[in-house]
Design an enzyme around this catalytic site. Sequence first.
Site, PDB file in Angstrom:
ATOM      1  N   ASP A 199      -9.193  93.953  39.621  1.00 28.06           N
ATOM      2  CA  ASP A 199      -8.339  94.908  38.924  1.00 28.06           C
ATOM      3  C   ASP A 199      -7.690  94.254  37.716  1.00 28.06           C
ATOM      4  OD1 ASP A 199      -8.893  96.755  40.838  1.00 28.06           O
ATOM      5  OD2 ASP A 199      -7.097  96.342  42.045  1.00 28.06           O
ATOM      6  N   ASP A 201      -4.811  93.850  36.803  1.00 17.14           N
ATOM      7  CA  ASP A 201      -3.369  93.688  37.012  1.00 17.14           C
ATOM      8  C   ASP A 201      -3.061  92.254  37.426  1.00 17.14           C
ATOM      9  OD1 ASP A 201      -4.271  93.440  39.572  1.00 17.14           O
ATOM     10  OD2 ASP A 201      -3.372  95.296  40.329  1.00 17.14           O
ATOM     11  N   ASP A 250      -2.348  90.869  40.297  1.00 13.86           N
ATOM     12  CA  ASP A 250      -3.096  90.366  41.453  1.00 13.86           C
ATOM     13  C   ASP A 250      -4.530  90.020  41.067  1.00 13.86           C
ATOM     14  OD1 ASP A 250      -0.976  90.553  43.125  1.00 13.86           O
ATOM     15  OD2 ASP A 250      -1.515  92.534  43.929  1.00 13.86           O
TER      16      ASP A 250
END
Length: 672
Positions: free
Chosen positions: A531, A533, A535
């Site tokens: 992803d 993002d 993380d």
Amino acid sequence: MSEIENTGKDAYSADTITVLKGLEAVRMRPAMYIGDIGSRGLHHLVNEVVDNSIDEALAGHCTKVEVEITQDGAVSVLDNGRGIPVDLHKEENKPGVEVAMTILHAGGKFDKENYKVSGGLHGVGVSCVNALSRLMITEVYREGKHYKIEFEKGITVKPLEVVEGSEIRGTKQTFYPDPKIFETTVFNYETIAHRLRVLAFLNKGLKITLKDNREISRKEDGTLPFFEFQYHGGLKEFVKYIDENKKSVCEPILIEKTVDDYPMEIALSWNDTYRENIESYVNNIHTIEGGTHEEGFKSALTRAINKYAIDSKIFKNDKMKLAGSDVREGLTAVISIKVMEPQFEGQTKTKLGNGEITGMVQSLVYEKLLEWMNENPRISRMILDKCTEALRAREAAHKAKDLIRRKSAFEGGSMPAKLYDCSKGSDPMDCELFIVEGDSAGGSAVDGRDIKTQAVLPLRGKILNVEKARLDKMLANEEIKNLINAIGTGIGDSEIDFVPGQNGDSSAFSSNGDGFVLERLRYGKIIVMTDADIDGAHINTLMLTFFYRYMPELIKRGHIYLAMPPLYRVTKGKISHYIYPGNEDEKARILEELGGEDAKGIQVQRYKGLGEMNPEQLKETTLDPEKRLIKRINIDDAVEADRIFTMLMGDDVPPRKDFIIEKCHFAQNIDA
Ligand code: 0RA
């Protein structure tokens, strides 16, 4: 040589023709001289010019090198050496400086008694830089005068003249790379800074400054980037710098001596990680592939430590013996030697071949290290405890049934159950492995892929931080095992350091008996897909750390990629536009085109995760080689990469921004 004088502009002498032919050859095939015509080749020009000043420093005539990226995008290098000779060169009937600047390989002709930077891509000569520059200005400060001569594409356009008097002494080279030759002519401050820093470590006491005068480089506080590198501690400080983010066992040990005109300098220390990190240099050239100096060092290290352990009765029985990999666990060392006539071998011509060096380094290190250990029994004891701990772990890893067996991966017997492999029959180099974060994204990837050439390995749960784990622990990790088996190569350096007769084992690095074997690679591209993002960025970093530490060859050869899923989808009616990272401006432009964000029927979707895309969308945006965007990972600078990985993977890891990708120029966008 020709005696004909160059009287008019049409009267070319034989020398002139030779010169033109030489320069022409460089401009026709620049890559042959500087490696490539991309950013790497561009920065090679800087190294070449700086190396000339460093040579002057090595000869003992120069204490300061000032590098500047000028306001108009050139690079200038000023040193306080003797100044390139300006008197008439008899054979060429031209000032020495003009000969040095226009004749291929003329640079080294002046004085041969120095340790010249040569071999690999270095040493092609400043005339190559000249040939590949649309404008180059050479200024010499000598005997109270300031001289100047100018060239375009290597051809003299303003002959040498005295412009004024001068109080200083030295040489200044300013060059504007030719945009007709280079894909990019924009210099990177960080790239230049890294090299200059290393040169400052290697040349103790030498002051090197770097200034970036470009308006675009101006920082928020209004100042321009500037750096001064000067390390009186030399290699000792280099080792400290490499290990800055690690816990060290001791102050670096310095071994230094000139034997038979070979200056040798080595600094070493141990830290709390499990990796060895040996960087070696010959005449300031990074010998990435190692060679005889590294061999001599390693063998002396193993022998000296074993000898000390026996002599000081730390080893109870004489069967106990530390292997090379045991004594090098957590070792950081820098080796720098100077050789008059270095022979460089290997694929990238960065492996020292001079046979006489092995024994010289070996005797020096053996003698000095034993001496140091006898004088420092307390620290020596700590180092030995660390080495014996490594030996124990190695034996444990060897015995563990859990080890990944060579057979399983090689004969295609047992691929991980979680792997959705591509169908057999395609050339592995045409195949791709997607390493996907999360089950739902994994599912979409499995459904959206081209099953003939694309495989998917979903990752579940936390990825092990390999920076903090010793090999045995790492190999016990399910996800890591799956990964290694799916990739097929095994782990370690391609050239594994064998320790024959050592418990029948080879090295702590080889999980399957013989380390990394590129030929067994099962996919041409390995694409990490997470992803967009925090993380995801963290997982990317963990994955890249794994590849960098255990399969560096795959990075070096350009097999490792990051997927670049889109950030937004802008839809109007049946038409969708995807906006990718780094291209956020597109969003405004597309919205504008479609009549503004609030126009009727416009939908803007922000993707928070891969899981939000259905297989069709994932295929269209991230999987399909025709449409997707992926980044190839390339890591040129091992020293910086090591520091960054240690920092990112250190004890306290707050979610950091995608540092590796954004800040370090490790990744390069490609459409593939
Ligand atoms: C050969 C002889 C002399 C100076 C140099 C080379 C020289 C070259 C470069 C390139 C960049 N900076 C440099 N500084 C010096 C001078 C010999 C003499 O003066 O006796």
